[in-house]
Design a protein around this motif. Structure first.
Motif: not given
Length: 223
Positions: A121-128
């Motif tokens: 899927k199209d994603v906006v992924m946040d993290g480190r």
């Protein structure tokens, strides 16, 4: 091929809030990867395991089931079939998440799930370590930061609103320790990659940061 935006940065920079807003604007799925590490930490804490004990944590993740669902772009995270979306937002779990996230075996297991979702899927992924390790081919990479006093103030206010008894100085110190852990861990540390756009949100509103990211996505993303 699914599209992706990677948002990295230190604790309290506003990554989750911004990622939710950007994903909603674009019709993408929002994936809060930090919640996955928090779930591992919660499992350890509830099992009476030291979150710094690599051997015990490795044993736990062999028998852990973490799943994620999305309803109207709201992410819910389940630990062994139980919705722990709220349970993972305590200070104790936050500190534990930094510890378990430094363990290579934990990161490998979580990254496998993160990449699987991004591949579907199209994603906006946040993290480190999203732009540097999880999704190195992301269409757009953002490094979101802010002054530590501002970040601590935001986290403090967030916890107070949830009814938690917290001290601003302690929140700031916990955040400083989290930053040090994230940046100094041997495997997939927090860092700004050369092709990431850096945004300092210290004096910006949520709307201003989101608009900046959307501008870069629409005009400069590698699509």
């Amino acid at each position: 091929m699914p599209k992706s935006i990677a948002i990295d940065g230190p604790a309290g920079a506003g990554k989750s809030t911004i990622a939710k807003k950007v994903s909603a604007e674009l019709g993408f799925i929002y994936l809060d990867t930090g919640a996955m590490y928090r779930a591992v930490a919660l499992k350890a804490i509830e099992s009476g395991v030291d979150t710094k004990s690599r051997e015990d944590i490795i044993r736990i993740i062999d028998n852990i089931n973490i799943s994620i669902t999305h309803d109207d772009n709201v992410q819910k995270i389940f630990l062994d079939g139980r919705d722990v979306s709220e349970d993972i937002r305590t200070g104790e779990v936050s500190a534990g998440a930094a510890n378990v996230a430094a363990i290579k075996e934990v990161r490998l297991k979580m990254v496998e799930l993160q990449r699987k979702i991004a591949g579907e899927k199209d994603v906006v992924m946040d993290g480190r370590d999203i732009g540097s390790y999880v999704l190195p081919q992301a269409n757009l990479k953002i490094f979101l930061t802010a002054d530590i006093d501002e970040r601590a103030k935001r986290r403090y206010e967030e916890l107070v609103l949830k009814g938690q008894q917290v001290n601003l100085d302690e929140v700031r110190e916990d955040m400083r320790n989290r930053d040090n852990n994230d940046m100094s861990r041997a495997f997939a540390p927090l860092k700004k990659v050369p092709d990431a756009v850096e945004i300092d949100s210290t004096s910006m509103t949520i709307e201003e940061v989101a608009e900046r990211i959307l501008y870069f996505y629409k005009n400069y993303a590698n699509i």
